[in-house]
Every structure is written in structure tokens, then in C-alpha cells.
Design an enzyme around this catalytic site. Sequence first.
Site, short mmCIF file in Angstrom:
data_model
loop_
_atom_site.label_atom_id
_atom_site.label_comp_id
_atom_site.label_asym_id
_atom_site.label_seq_id
_atom_site.Cartn_x
_atom_site.Cartn_y
_atom_site.Cartn_z
N LYS A 1 0.84 -1.20 0.00
CA LYS A 1 0.00 0.00 0.00
C LYS A 1 0.87 1.25 0.00
O LYS A 1 1.93 1.31 0.63
CB LYS A 1 -0.92 0.01 1.22
CG LYS A 1 -1.96 -1.10 1.24
CD LYS A 1 -2.98 -0.92 0.14
CE LYS A 1 -4.11 -1.93 0.22
NZ LYS A 1 -5.05 -1.67 1.31
N GLN B 1 -1.43 -12.69 10.19
CA GLN B 1 -1.75 -12.59 8.77
C GLN B 1 -0.43 -12.45 8.04
O GLN B 1 0.60 -12.19 8.66
CB GLN B 1 -2.65 -11.37 8.52
CG GLN B 1 -1.97 -10.06 8.83
CD GLN B 1 -2.83 -9.14 9.65
OE1 GLN B 1 -3.86 -9.52 10.17
NE2 GLN B 1 -2.41 -7.89 9.78
N ASP C 1 -2.87 -6.38 0.47
CA ASP C 1 -1.48 -6.65 0.84
C ASP C 1 -1.35 -7.71 1.91
O ASP C 1 -0.23 -8.00 2.36
CB ASP C 1 -0.78 -5.37 1.28
CG ASP C 1 -1.51 -4.65 2.42
OD1 ASP C 1 -2.70 -4.94 2.63
OD2 ASP C 1 -0.88 -3.80 3.08
N ASP D 1 -4.00 -8.30 17.19
CA ASP D 1 -4.72 -7.59 16.13
C ASP D 1 -5.95 -8.39 15.69
O ASP D 1 -5.83 -9.55 15.27
CB ASP D 1 -3.77 -7.37 14.95
CG ASP D 1 -4.35 -6.49 13.88
OD1 ASP D 1 -4.60 -5.30 14.15
OD2 ASP D 1 -4.57 -7.00 12.76
N ASN D 2 -7.12 -7.78 15.81
CA ASN D 2 -8.36 -8.37 15.31
C ASN D 2 -8.56 -9.84 15.70
O ASN D 2 -8.77 -10.70 14.84
CB ASN D 2 -8.43 -8.25 13.78
CG ASN D 2 -8.72 -6.83 13.33
OD1 ASN D 2 -9.55 -6.14 13.91
ND2 ASN D 2 -8.04 -6.40 12.30
N GLU E 1 -7.51 -6.54 20.67
CA GLU E 1 -7.97 -5.39 19.87
C GLU E 1 -9.17 -5.86 19.06
O GLU E 1 -9.04 -6.26 17.91
CB GLU E 1 -6.84 -4.89 18.96
CG GLU E 1 -7.18 -3.61 18.22
CD GLU E 1 -7.45 -3.82 16.74
OE1 GLU E 1 -7.74 -2.83 16.05
OE2 GLU E 1 -7.37 -4.97 16.26
N LYS F 1 0.24 4.68 9.36
CA LYS F 1 0.18 3.26 9.00
C LYS F 1 0.84 3.01 7.65
O LYS F 1 1.23 1.87 7.36
CB LYS F 1 -1.27 2.78 8.95
CG LYS F 1 -1.97 2.76 10.29
CD LYS F 1 -3.34 2.12 10.19
CE LYS F 1 -4.31 2.96 9.38
NZ LYS F 1 -5.67 2.37 9.35
N TYR F 2 0.97 4.07 6.83
CA TYR F 2 1.48 3.88 5.47
C TYR F 2 2.70 4.74 5.14
O TYR F 2 3.24 4.65 4.04
CB TYR F 2 0.37 4.20 4.46
CG TYR F 2 -0.91 3.49 4.76
CD1 TYR F 2 -1.05 2.12 4.53
CD2 TYR F 2 -2.00 4.18 5.31
CE1 TYR F 2 -2.23 1.46 4.82
CE2 TYR F 2 -3.18 3.52 5.60
CZ TYR F 2 -3.30 2.17 5.37
OH TYR F 2 -4.46 1.51 5.66
#
Length: 664
Positions: A256, A316, A351, A387-388, A416, A528-529
Site C-alpha cells: 500500500k 496474517q 497486501d 490484532d483483530n 484489539e 500506517k502507510y
Amino acid sequence: MPPNVVRSSSRPPERIIIEAVSPALDDGRHAVKRIVGEELVVEADIFKDGHDRLAAQARWCGPGGGWQTAPLRYDYDSDRWFARILLDRTGTWEFTVEAWTDRFTTWRVELEKKFAAGQAIHSELLEGAAMVDAAARAASDGDRSLLMRIAGELRDPERGPAERAVAAQNAELRALMARHHAPDDRTEYPQVFRVRVDRTRARFGSWYEFFPRSCGEPGVHGRFVDAERALYRIAAMGFDVVYLPPIHPIGLTSRKGKNNSLTAEPGDVGSPWAIGGEGGGHTAVASELGTLAEWDRFARTARSLGVEIALDYALQCSPDHPWLKEHPEWFFVRPDGTIKYAENPPKKYQDIYPLDFWCDDREALWQACKDIVLFWVAHGVTIFRVDNPHTKALAFWEWLIEEVQQQHPDVLFLAEAFTRPKRMRWLAKAGFTQSYTYFTWRTTAEELKDYFTELTQGPMKEYYRGNFFINTPDILPEHLQKGGRAAFRIRLLLAATLGPTYGIYSGYEVGENTPLRAGSEEYLDSEKYELRHRDYSVKDSLAAEITQLNRVRREHPALQRYDNLSFHPCDNPNILFYLKRAPGPVGDVMVAINCDWSKEQGGWVEVPLEVLGIAADELYMVEDLVTGARYEWRGSRNYVRLDPAGQPGHLFRLVRNYIDVEVT
């Protein structure tokens, strides 16, 4: 059998009823949570037919120890029994409850009543002697001879009834009988309950989230050595935990670009959550950040400053992760042979690829995920921000957390999971030490009162420990966008005093609040990017206020607990007024906060005088823990005026026994 009567199950009939055992979560399906050093209060309703006296005890087992017992005491009017167990080490504890008819005490009490009433007690004395004989047969040599002697005294016809009755009340006899007289109807509650005991950081701490890659000079990718320097600034503000996004290699495929664009330009650094590349996967560090040895030095410095590291645990993979070649069966493969990337419509994450936790090779996958945690524990990580977790197999988390904490009972896990309430609650029950909350979107005094009452006064207090992050890289709430510095100060006061654990994302102290677009909670030019250089020395920085507030939190135990919160009235609905109680010389803290960031608000708060032990007409003083100002109050109704641009809230301590002090 009489007509219309249904035969019961094969379970034997209960002679003693044991019910409503607590603390219990889903009848023992999950563990309740406590902090080391606390007392576990075990309770149960216990009763039976008739007038027999009962005895009961809690049976409990601490981590690595054998089963022990603690006697239960009871409230005669309610048949509610209680015991207290000191939880002196971390890990998983177990307990249950058992009861029996205390035939000796029943006999002794009835004997005393009959003797006092002038009734014949010869038969009763013989019954008692028989019980003492039975206990003697089960006793060791020393106790046996003593019991046999007392049994002889009870049945000795040469002694008068009064003398024999006195022997029956002997305190030594009562102790011996409690030790050796075997009950004939011992009843154990069929369920064993678990208690997860964590260290203090599970309940209390101040968190600071930052990206190590943004710690370098402007336009230069930061390294661990730069992040190490940032630790000194963060520790000086009084934070206990630094939370880092993933520090692993970032994939190139479908990387990204800035502001989540689908096309990365040369030099774009990508999202840290797109984990995996040529440099490795979840147990590697991005070469742009440094080496594993440099990470270890960063971890040592954090430890020397008294700061713990919470590392993002994001299960992930980028398309370039080594697992894609080594274990393609761990992913979701489409009918055309391609692998499915992550989606949360309308959001797409081209991604990253999600893992299939229920794949045919799930045992190997789960073990590999566990090995990641153990690897980073060995490299100084004590907390994992997950995360998630609600998008992964729920059973996996229950297994993983228990497996890790069996080896490392002090390791903590933060969920989270901004998802639906039942899933958030289940993750907490399944073992997550802490959980994100809906605090970010609760803004009015009434909303906050209702939400925190649910968290701290209802069933959730047994297992759900909120971590009240004010903002995150994903969440720039509307009130921070529109309310400016006043909203930042109000939300800081609320988060840091309503709950014992709160967090901010880097940039909060300098007031970053520009959204990607109107109506969006995304930051413009999101970190974040891309790299984000900040000047933390700006004039209006909140760093000094944060530092002072964290100091107050450390000095006042009332602000370090979760279950001591009570709300009290104010005639202005924009002002939230609450009390946090604590024993000891530092004592209670009362808080009044203006929840309206747009204008000054005033109102009459009602102090709970009876709770605080203050007489209705007594003169007393409160001291603001932030400004040091003191106010002389009398009675329950007292006036506060709160200016969001000046002083948006008061943190009061009660000053007792004051003489000739300056009053504001």
C-alpha cells in the site's frame, strides 16, 4: 409412584443443598480474573432440612500446589457461607465447596439446651461418647488416648450430669472432633471453578503507542537505536508500557502507498501489518529497523527504565511471507488456485492474506503461531496486543493463551476487538487479559456513566478488564477532530481516572486531529502507510499534563482499581461526578469533569457523605490533586465550575483533620 410424577435422573438424592457458588463465570466454563495479592471471596448457599448444624469448607488449589482447605463461615439468616483465600502467586487457581452435617456440634448444642432446661441428658451423653469413640478409632496415638479418656468421662456413671456436660463443652474436645470425626454425608459441589490470577500490570498501567520507524530524522527511516532514544521521553511522561506495531519485514507485493492508495510509489514504506518478505516472517525484524541484536538492546533499555514492551501480534501474511511457499495449505485457496486476500467490505486489504485456522493442517499452524509468541517472549516482550482476534478461530485463542501462560504466567494479552459485544465479552472470558472498549465513542456524561457501570458493577467486572485507548492509528474520533485541545484534555482526564489502564497513540500530546476526509475516522497522511516526523517540543504540548496525571495515578491507589467506581449526582447533565474508593492514608479520590468541550459548565455535585464518613453538618476540605488548590465544603451539595479551556475537571482528595490552611 404417584401419577404425574416424573422419576429423577440416576444422580443420587442430595442430603445437603449447595448452590449459587461464586465467583463463577458461566458455571465454571471460564475462569474469573483476579490480581496477585488480592483475596478471593468464595461464597455459597448451603442448607438442608431440619435443625442439624452444618459445617462447610472451600477446597482450593494454587498453581503448582496441592489441594488445601479453608473453613466457610455463614450468615445464619441468609444461609450464605463465606471464605477468604489469599491469592499469592500468578497462574490458574481452582476451587470448589463442600459441606456436611456437623453431628458433634448439633449434639453438643442440643445437650446444652436440655441441660439448661433441667431435662434428663443421660441418653444424650451416651450418644456423644459413641461419637467420640468413633473419632478415637480414626485418630493417631496421642489424640486417640485423649479422646478415649473424654469418652469415658462422658459415660462415667460416677460423675454427675453437670460434670459430664462440662466435659462435653471442652474446647480441646471440639478441636479434636473437628479433626477426627468423619462426616457420614459429606457433599461436594460437582463443579470445580477456575480463577486466573495475573500480576498488577494486568489491571493498572499507562500505555503509549508509537512507530519505531518514525523516530528518525525527517524523511529518514527510524531504527531501533532511534526508538531507544524515544523511550527516555516516553518514560519521563510516566508511561508503563510502550506498544509497538509489527516490527517484521514488510511485503512488496501489493504494498500500500500513502493514505492507503493501491499503488505504492518508490520509497513508500508500506503497512507494518503486511507481514513477511525476503527477510523472513513473524520471527524476523525488518532490516530497515535494525537487527535482532539491536532489538534486544532496545528491550533491555526499556526494562531498565521500568517500561514494558507490548508487541503487536498480527496473524496474517503478506503475499511474500515465507509461509506462502512453505505452507500454502494454511491459507484460503480459491477454486482457481489463487489465495484469497483479506476483506472487510467495503475495506479491502490486498497486501495481506488471512490464515485458515481450521485447515486440515491446523495443529501445525496453531503450533507455529504459538512458537511466534514464545520467540518474542525470549526477546523481552511481556505483553502482546493482538490484532483483530475476533476474525480468527475463537477456540484458537483459548488454547494459545492457556498454553503460553502455563510456561510464562506473567505474559499478558490485549484483545484489539472492536466488534459486537458478545464476541468481545467471549474473548475476555476465553483468556485475554485486557480488552479494547467502546470508550472512544462514549462522549456524554450519561453515556459514560451507563457504560462504566456496565463494565465495573455488573457481571463483566469478574472477567473484562478494559484498556481505555483514547485514540489509535485507526481511530481519530469526531470529538477530537472538532473539539481541539479542550477535547484532548477532557478525554485524557476521563480515560486516566475512570479506568486503571488507558492508552494514547503518539501524536496525541501535540494534538494531531486532521482527518483523511470529512466523516472519516482515518488520519490524513496516516502513519500506517508512511513515516511521520513530529516536533514534540511544540508550545501547546500536553506532555506536562500527561506527566502530572500519570504521577497522580501512581501515587493514588484509588485510581489503580477497576471495581471501586461509583457515580453520584450533579444537577448539570454535562458534568460527570464520581468517586473512586481506596483504603489507607492516601484514600479516596472524587472526580468532576466537564464532558462538554465547547463551553464552560457549572453545577451542584452531591458528595456521598455517609460513604465517606462525614457528618451532614461537618466542615471538610477537598484538595485538587492537579492544581493543589483547596476548597472548604460543608454538606453534600457543593458547586463546581469547569472550563474546558482552563480547568476542565477536578481530581479531589479529602483533607481530614486540617487546621489553619489556605482555602481557595
